[in-house]
Design an enzyme around this catalytic site. Structure first.
Site, PDB file in Angstrom:
ATOM      1  CB  THR A  51      -0.914   0.002   1.235  1.00 21.33           C
ATOM      2  OG1 THR A  51      -1.722  -1.176   1.220  1.00 21.33           O
ATOM      3  CG2 THR A  51      -1.817   1.229   1.243  1.00 21.33           C
ATOM      4  CE  LYS A  97      -5.267  -1.780   1.040  1.00 23.15           C
ATOM      5  NZ  LYS A  97      -3.967  -2.416   1.210  1.00 23.15           N
ATOM      6  CE  LYS A 116       1.555   1.215   5.752  1.00 22.03           C
ATOM      7  NZ  LYS A 116       0.972   0.978   4.398  1.00 22.03           N
TER       8      LYS A 116
END
Length: 293
Positions: free
Chosen positions: A96, A172, A240
């Protein structure tokens, strides 16, 4: 059609993903900084190369299941994986990463004569082990077609999200935006129940079975009520990932106020020293904010 695959990053998700590739008949050369991880892949049908360069030589595909774009760049450029790959090989970036970082990496990879396929995954360790990951691909159609047989060995939900590298990363980021907002909202709701003095186990049963429910509430809600829940995904992961979602919003020129609010709650919990706790413990930030702990 089977492929020769170099697989870098044999962690809790990477190892079962690589094992599923080997089970599907692909020749998998796994590399990790931990020798025991490479031994485990060898026991599962892969091979244990002597070096990263050896893993990449002759590979049709290099799969990177690493932490972030910076680690991918380290593997490709500083550690020499890119130069060891044959010309025309595909690099599948399954971490990611911020879409803008993926695009910068794509330019370097294309300049070397190789092709980047942007293909982050969702589904966690359970999905990695079962081969049921969701894989979101941003790449030209010919590149998608070239790597699709390998990707289908790791995930049963494979989507071509668009012809441009970075579009998989955007999808994503949006997925993680929704997961993080749903999770923070669940923590807020259950903390309100605690503050109001209701039986939160009963509250959870009610809302999990009503129109208010979400997958995140059903999955994380029970762990929010545990004193020391097992860690399936850490608070810092959402620090994150929501940061990546906010970065994607900035690139698109779009404000994301709900994502920003959720990000602050995860940051607060991480800043309290609990970044490695289960992400369900974002509820603890609400408890502290409202004098519940």
């Amino acid at each position: 059609m089977t492929k020769t695959i170099a697989f870098v990053g044999l962690g809790s998700m990477g190892l079962p993903m690589a094992a599923n590739l080997a089970k599907a008949g692909h020749a998998v050369h796994g590399f990790d900084t931990r020798p025991e991880a490479m031994d485990a892949l060898a026991a599962a049908g892969g091979t244990r190369p002597e070096s990263l360069a050896a893993a990449c030589r002759g590979a049709d595909i290099l799969i990177l299941m690493v932490v972030n774009a910076a680690q991918a760049r380290t593997v490709l450029i500083e550690a020499g994986a890119l130069t060891a790959l044959p010309a025309g090989a595909h690099v599948c970036l399954m971490a990611t990463c911020p879409p803008d970082d993926v695009k910068v990496l794509d330019a370097d990879i294309r300049a070397s004569g190789r092709r980047l396929v942007d293909c982050p995954v969702s589904g966690g360790v359970v999905g990695a082990e079962a081969g049921t990951l969701t894989i979101m691909v941003g790449a030209p159609k010919e590149d998608f077609d070239a790597v699709a047989p390998a990707l289908r060995a790791m995930g049963d939900k494979l989507y071509h999200c668009g012809p441009q590298v970075g579009q998989g990363a955007v999808v994503k980021a949006i997925n993680q935006l929704l997961c993080g907002v749903h999770l923070a909202a669940a923590g807020e709701a259950l903390a309100l129940g605690e503050k109001a003095g209701v039986d939160v186990a009963t509250l959870l049963e009610i809302v999990a079975g009503s129109a208010a429910s979400s997958w995140m509430l059903k999955d994380r809600g029970p762990r929010m009520l545990m004193e020391t829940p097992p860690v399936t995904s850490a608070v810092d992961i959402f620090v994150k990932d929501l940061g990546i979602a906010l970065s994607a919003g900035r690139s698109a020129g779009m404000g994301l106020p709900l994502a920003a609010a959720a990000h602050q709650m995860f940051l607060a919990e991480s800043g309290s020293g609990n970044g490695l706790s289960d992400d369900s413990q974002v509820i603890a930030a609400y408890r502290r904010l409202n004098g519940l702990s």
